[in-house]
Every structure is written in structure tokens, then in C-alpha cells.
Design an enzyme around this catalytic site. Sequence first.
Site, short mmCIF file in Angstrom:
data_model
loop_
_atom_site.label_atom_id
_atom_site.label_comp_id
_atom_site.label_asym_id
_atom_site.label_seq_id
_atom_site.Cartn_x
_atom_site.Cartn_y
_atom_site.Cartn_z
N TYR A 92 0.80 -1.34 0.11
CA TYR A 92 0.07 0.06 0.11
C TYR A 92 0.75 1.26 -0.06
CZ TYR A 92 -3.20 3.30 1.99
OH TYR A 92 -4.10 4.33 2.40
N ILE A 100 -7.26 -4.76 7.90
CA ILE A 100 -8.36 -3.79 7.48
C ILE A 100 -9.35 -4.54 6.46
CG2 ILE A 100 -7.00 -2.55 5.67
CD1 ILE A 100 -8.60 0.05 6.66
#
Length: 367
Positions: free
Chosen positions: A30, A117
Site C-alpha cells: 500500500y 483492514i
Amino acid sequence: MGGGATGANELITFCLADEGDAFLVPSPYYPAFDRDLGWRTKVQIIPVHCNSSTNFQITRPALETAYDQATRTGSTVKGLVIANPSNPLGTCLDRTTLESLVAFATEKRIHLVADEIYAATVFHPTTSTQFVSVAEVARCDPDLIHIVYSLSKDMGLPGLRAGVVYSYNDAVVRCGRRMSSFGLVSSQTQHLLAAMLSDEDFVGRFLLESSRRLGERHGRFVTGLDRVGIRCLESCAGLFVWMDLRHLLKEASYEGELALWRVIVNEVKLNVSPGVSFHCVEPGWFRVCFANMDEGTMEVALQRIRAFIQGKAAAENNVVVVMKPPGKKRWQKDLRLSFKTVRRSEEGHVSSPHSPMPRSPLLWARN
């Protein structure tokens, strides 16, 4: 608790490391980890390079190489940060891999931070693709294991900014409570979330329906890409796919990747993210999101991709292709979107004033 997973990741970094220390992070990863983990903490991120020959799986040799590289330069490695399920790959770490990562952290006496997440975005789960939390395999010193979570993806609530650090380490929890003062979650937000999560029937039905829709959308999108010769890494979670466009590069380099990315953004009019922004070691991979649009918009995206591929093939064979005029726009009649504060990169691309990536495009919408 902290201000979303962004605040939670920064909070745990402040608790575990000092300025100049290092964290190992498997790549591709990410892009905002660079911001979340390093901008204010001044902690280094050392990529653990993974490649397509192993379907970007994390291997012990890759971990050892990154760890040795960091120590040779005098850096103190404080931890290993993983995203499970992965952003941008959309894959889940299996139990064997997780156990290997826990063993590595235990041997090196470093912390293992798992960003989970996307835990409930798994679609079509099977024995080999189901999500396994690091908490299920943490047969080691519990003080080394920490989990970051948020409701932004699983429940679609990014605007409420409610992130969580779950740690087995009492000292980290005490430090985190003090640090959380810089990113508190309001009492009203906590009350709302507590009431919602207490309705287990609603949450269960919501997650099942979300998983079903993600799986259906993923299948249609990947099938549409496959029909024009574009393959994606096999995935089972997340809101995106890892798309392989290596065969479309004019040259196998990051420059070639960015040149193709500019064509896709500026001419094809699709918002995709180049692999270099995820620190991918192989040029030609792109992340494309499929869950942040309606059905009609997805069909338009697939049509544009088909037209782009057909146009490239025709150009190579000196064939003229006549394109159909665009259909009626699906925008609402009174839609007006404008952004008064913008910035431009050196190449002239318009970018979000808040973007950590200077080349991110900001598309203006009218009508």
C-alpha cells in the site's frame, strides 16, 4: 483507538520504533504506508521484494535478504509490517505462511504488525483462500504481536475515522493510550459504532451480502479483462485486482510503465495505479479498483479497455478502427463537481492537494 487505520498505523509505529529505526514491509505494498509509517516518525521502510514467479508470496529468503540489507547499513530493524488481506494483491496469507512470519519475527526478536483492514472482504472463501488472523497463529512471545484494524473497508465507513490497535503487549497499550490523544475518536462516533456492532444479526447479514456482491463484481470484471487478453493475479479479497499489462509495455522499465500509465489515464480515461507506486520490482503491473463504481460505470470501463486493446492491435497491423460515439452519460443532471485548490506536477498533471503521490490525476467532472 485512533483516527482510522492511518492514525492507528502511525500510532503503533511511534510506540515500537525510534527515529532512524527500520520496518520490513513486503512489496508490492500500500503506497500510503510510506506516509503512515514514516513521514512523522522518521522510521525507514525496507521493502521485502516479492515477485510474480511465486505469485508475490512472501518467502523466507526474501525476508532474510531484506533483513540483512538493513542491518548491513547500520539500521536497527524493529518490526515486520504485513497487510492481510493484501493491498494491492487482493490475496490472503495462508496459515503456513503466517506461521513462518511469526517464526521469523520470534527468531529475530522483532515485532510483527498485521494490518487486517480487509479481513471481511473475502469472497468465495475456501480452505485455501479464507482469511486467517495472525492472532490465530501467534504461538510465540505475545508481546511481539500487534493488529491494526478499521471499519473503513469491511463496513464501508471510512469517513468515521475509527481505527484500532490491538496488542498483547501491555507497555504498547499504555503508550498507545497516551499517543491516541493526538487522534481521538469522538464519543458520539464510538457510541454509534457500538450500537451498530451490537446488532450481530445486521452485521452478519451485511458482511455476507457484501462478500456476495464483491465476488460477483470481481468475477465479471476479471472475465471482461480476460476476454481481451489481460490477466490478473488470482485473488480472493479486497476491492481491486492486480492487473498484468507487461505485454503492453514498449520497454520493460519503470519509465515504460509510467508512459503506459499516462496513456491509460489521459487518453483511455481510466484511473488505475501503476505498480511502481506500490514498490513492485516488476514493471507492468497495475492496481485497478472494481468496487467503487456502479454496474453501468464498470461496463463503460470495460468498454474503454476493450477499445484500447483493439486500437493497439489495429495500429500494429495498420488497420483503421471506427469507434462508436459514447452513449448517454449516467451522471445526474444537476451534478456539479469542482475542486478549487489543485496542484500540477512537473509533467502538467492535475493532482489532489492532499495526495502523497505527486502524479495522482484529479479528473474534473461537469454535468
